[in-house]
Design a protein around this motif. Structure first.
Motif, PDB file in Angstrom:
ATOM      1  N   PRO A 256       0.872  -1.077   0.353  1.00  0.00           N
ATOM      2  CA  PRO A 256       0.031  -0.191   0.142  1.00  0.00           C
ATOM      3  C   PRO A 256       0.740   1.270   0.112  1.00  0.00           C
ATOM      4  O   PRO A 256       1.736   1.191   0.995  1.00  0.00           O
ATOM      5  CB  PRO A 256      -1.088  -0.179   1.176  1.00  0.00           C
ATOM      6  N   SER A 257       0.320   2.207  -0.605  1.00  0.00           N
ATOM      7  CA  SER A 257       0.858   3.812  -0.629  1.00  0.00           C
ATOM      8  C   SER A 257       0.393   4.446   0.259  1.00  0.00           C
ATOM      9  O   SER A 257      -0.928   4.608   0.740  1.00  0.00           O
ATOM     10  CB  SER A 257       0.229   4.688  -2.037  1.00  0.00           C
ATOM     11  N   LEU A 258       1.489   5.268   0.805  1.00  0.00           N
ATOM     12  CA  LEU A 258       0.757   5.711   2.138  1.00  0.00           C
ATOM     13  C   LEU A 258      -0.331   7.460   1.926  1.00  0.00           C
ATOM     14  O   LEU A 258      -1.161   7.580   2.375  1.00  0.00           O
ATOM     15  CB  LEU A 258       1.731   6.710   3.119  1.00  0.00           C
ATOM     16  N   GLY A 259      -0.672   7.496   0.420  1.00  0.00           N
ATOM     17  CA  GLY A 259      -0.823   7.954  -0.424  1.00  0.00           C
ATOM     18  C   GLY A 259      -2.870   7.976   0.207  1.00  0.00           C
ATOM     19  O   GLY A 259      -3.831   8.827   0.781  1.00  0.00           O
ATOM     20  N   PRO A 260      -3.218   6.849  -0.120  1.00  0.00           N
ATOM     21  CA  PRO A 260      -4.665   6.769  -0.148  1.00  0.00           C
ATOM     22  C   PRO A 260      -4.967   5.993   1.291  1.00  0.00           C
ATOM     23  O   PRO A 260      -5.985   6.473   2.225  1.00  0.00           O
ATOM     24  CB  PRO A 260      -5.005   5.263  -1.018  1.00  0.00           C
TER      25      PRO A 260
ATOM     26  N   ASP B 109       5.781   9.534  -0.751  1.00  0.00           N
ATOM     27  CA  ASP B 109       4.744   8.897  -1.027  1.00  0.00           C
ATOM     28  C   ASP B 109       4.030   9.644  -0.161  1.00  0.00           C
ATOM     29  O   ASP B 109       3.239   8.949   0.646  1.00  0.00           O
ATOM     30  CB  ASP B 109       5.239   7.600  -0.615  1.00  0.00           C
ATOM     31  N   MET B 110       2.858  10.996  -0.512  1.00  0.00           N
ATOM     32  CA  MET B 110       2.785  11.018  -0.190  1.00  0.00           C
ATOM     33  C   MET B 110       1.106  11.900  -0.729  1.00  0.00           C
ATOM     34  O   MET B 110       1.987  12.525  -1.664  1.00  0.00           O
ATOM     35  CB  MET B 110       2.598  11.886   1.335  1.00  0.00           C
ATOM     36  N   ASN B 111       0.153  11.967  -0.554  1.00  0.00           N
ATOM     37  CA  ASN B 111      -0.455  12.839  -1.356  1.00  0.00           C
ATOM     38  C   ASN B 111      -0.246  14.017  -1.109  1.00  0.00           C
ATOM     39  O   ASN B 111      -0.780  14.980   0.457  1.00  0.00           O
ATOM     40  CB  ASN B 111      -2.281  13.142  -1.145  1.00  0.00           C
ATOM     41  N   ASP B 112       0.355  14.971  -2.019  1.00  0.00           N
ATOM     42  CA  ASP B 112       0.196  16.583  -1.656  1.00  0.00           C
ATOM     43  C   ASP B 112       0.544  18.020  -2.651  1.00  0.00           C
ATOM     44  O   ASP B 112       1.574  17.951  -3.485  1.00  0.00           O
ATOM     45  CB  ASP B 112       1.807  17.166  -0.602  1.00  0.00           C
TER      46      ASP B 112
END
Length: 538
Positions: free
Chosen positions: A91-95, A163-166
């Motif tokens: 898994p990605s930390l984004g979701p 690895d973050m939505n930004d």
């Protein structure tokens, strides 16, 4: 009802050493990360497993449980006496902190330790991020130290990653604050799962190939229009060292003790959307059935799984599982599941008639789905000549996926011939058009001036690369508002990028971006520690 993290926390799971021993691995083949995680060594025995690909219809924004079905299927196969292994993405930390929460399955079809896998796991994504950003630092240091290669800063196309939505990092300026802080230039971030280092990591099969591919990454052009690669900056060796430990696949387990090899994690809407070749290959040498998934539908993850990963690694799925849900059919049918079933049929036709796979259409049943709706689903499948099943893995674990497991075994025994959508000798424009027309149902492709210019200048050594199309996951088109099975449209090719390390060409359609943003109410707001225990993860 218990939450996913509560179910995972209450589970009694085996020491990972016993799971490894069941697979035929010794302690010397494992590097243990505590009691429940391990890195495993490469396996030299022949590939023997039947490979089962799990994909889905065009999803809702909340997802439709493809990972849950994959896990339940692997458990279900063991329930009927088959030696099955999961091979999934990390898994990605984004979701995780964004919209969907955790990505380790759900309910009683989960891989564990759920919290570890969803967060830092064994540090693979941190290593990939570090290797990526080391190359970025070396590029900017080269500019600062005299730029002996003659890099034109305006052409630097290798992006930093996180690895973050930004969304604030999508387009930035670096080097501000004076000469000692570097050369001022525009820069961009992508999410780690969309980085070329992630793609290289997932496609390489040895450390030697990994280093070679990292060195092949094109980072910029010179003022006289020559390519500059990572090897010109002497970056590949140090990048490989950073990735050395991460490169070994990770072994965990399901709640029911089925081995799960989880490794790599590119997004399927902006990358090739499959776990690592080395993880799938290892699983196929150790099990009799390997269940893997490719992100989103037949138009995204499954197409890239076949045209990129299978072509590169020599894999050929024995069967595909097409996951459908009542809620997704209703979404595509404007409230009517019979109308929305057309979306299921299009994905089925892609898998069966284009790619040549045996297919089981599986309804991932939710607790609010009615018996009448389930009966309607079965009738629609029967009318269209589709093998189908209904699973309840979320509520019942492997027991809820026994019908699916039995149907998969039957379909996997039937002969099949894997087909690719295009030949590597086709032009890039032909490859894009074949995917658009055959797989999406489009009338063709329209190329922006920038994309057409890049393709006209394409170096001969890249002409036989496969293509990796980046587009919305919510439609067969590049417009997320065009639901079900749209017709009378063309796809809009906005840009293309050569990924010379990955060995493919990324084709950007419409407004797709490589650094997502957080929603108005991100899942991160619900995650906290309560008496030392994590809550709200999912």
């Amino acid at each position: 009802m218990l939450s996913d993290i509560e179910i995972a926390g209450n589970a009694k799971i085996s020491h990972i050493g016993s799971i490894a021993a069941e697979m035929g691995l010794s302690e010397d083949d494992c590097e243990f990360y505590g009691k429940y995680k391990a890195k495993i060594a490469s396996v030299n025995s022949p590939r023997k497993a039947k490979l089962i690909l799990v994909t889905a219809m065009t999803p809702t924004k909340q997802g439709d449980g493809k990972t849950t079905v994959s896990i339940g299927l692997a458990d279900g196969l063991r329930k009927i006496g088959k030696k099955s292994i999961l091979a999934l993405r990390e898994p990605s930390l984004g979701p995780v902190f964004g919209m969907k929460g955790g990505a380790t399955g759900g309910g009683y079809s989960q891989v564990v330790p759920m919290e570890d896998i969803n967060l830092h796991f064994t540090g693979d994504f941190h290593a990939i991020t570090s290797a990526n950003n080391l190359l970025c630092a070396l590029i900017d240091n080269h500019l600062q130290q005299g730029n002996s290669l003659g890099i034109d800063p305006r052409t630097i196309n290798f992006k930093r990653c996180l690895d973050m939505n930004d969304r604030a990092l999508r387009h930035i300026v670096i080097g501000m604050g004076g000469k000692s802080n570097g050369v001022v230039r525009e820069d961009h971030f992508c999410i780690t799962v969309a980085s070329e280092v992630m793609a290289v990591f997932c496609l390489a099969t040895t450390l030697e190939e990994l280093e070679e591919r990292l060195g092949n990454i094109t980072v910029a052009r010179t003022f006289d229009n020559r390519e500059v690669k990572a090897r010109d900056l002497k970056a590949a060796g140090a990048m490989t060292v950073l990735l050395k430990e991460a490169f070994r696949p990770n072994l965990v387990q399901t709640l029911e003790g089925t081995p799960a090899i989880i490794h790599g994690g590119p997004f399927a809407n902006i990358a090739h959307g499959c776990n690592s070749v080395s993880a799938t290959d290892t699983a196929m040498r150790l099990g009799d059935y390997v269940v893997t998934e490719a992100g989103f539908g037949s138009d995204l993850g499954a197409e890239k799984f076949i045209d990129i990963k299978c072509r590169k690694a020599g894999f050929a799925p024995a069967c595909a599982v097409l996951v459908a849900t009542i809620k997704a059919m209703k979404l595509h049918g404007d409230g009517d599941m019979t109308t929305g079933f057309a979306n299921v049929k299009k994905h089925f036709d892609n898998l069966r008639n284009l790619f040549g796979l045996n297919v089981v259409v599986n309804l991932n049943r939710f607790t609010n789905d009615t018996d009448e709706e389930v009966t309607c689903f079965r009738q629609l499948c029967a009318y269209n000549g589709m093998s189908c099943s209904v699973s309840t893995g979320f509520v019942n674990g492997g027991d809820g996926c026994i019908e699916l497991a039995r149907k998969v075994v039957l379909e996997a025994e039937k002969p099949s011939t894997l087909n690719f959508l295009y030949g590597l000798n086709d032009t890039v424009e032909e490859k894009i058009n074949k995917i658009a027309v055959k797989c999406y149902g489009a009338d063709g492709a329209v190329f922006s001036a920038a994309a057409a210019k890049k393709l006209a200048a394409l170096a001969p050594e890249y002409a036989n690369y496969p293509v990796c199309i980046a587009k919305t996951q919510y439609s067969f088109s590049d417009d997320p508002k065009l639901l079900n099975v749209p017709t009378g449209f063309k796809i809009n090719v906005r840009d293309v990028e050569i990924k010379s390390g990955s060995g493919f060409i990324v084709v950007y359609l419409g407004d797709i971006i490589t650094m997502p943003g957080l929603p108005k109410v991100p899942n991160a707001e619900a995650i906290k520690l309560v008496n030392g225990e994590t809550t709200g993860l999912f």
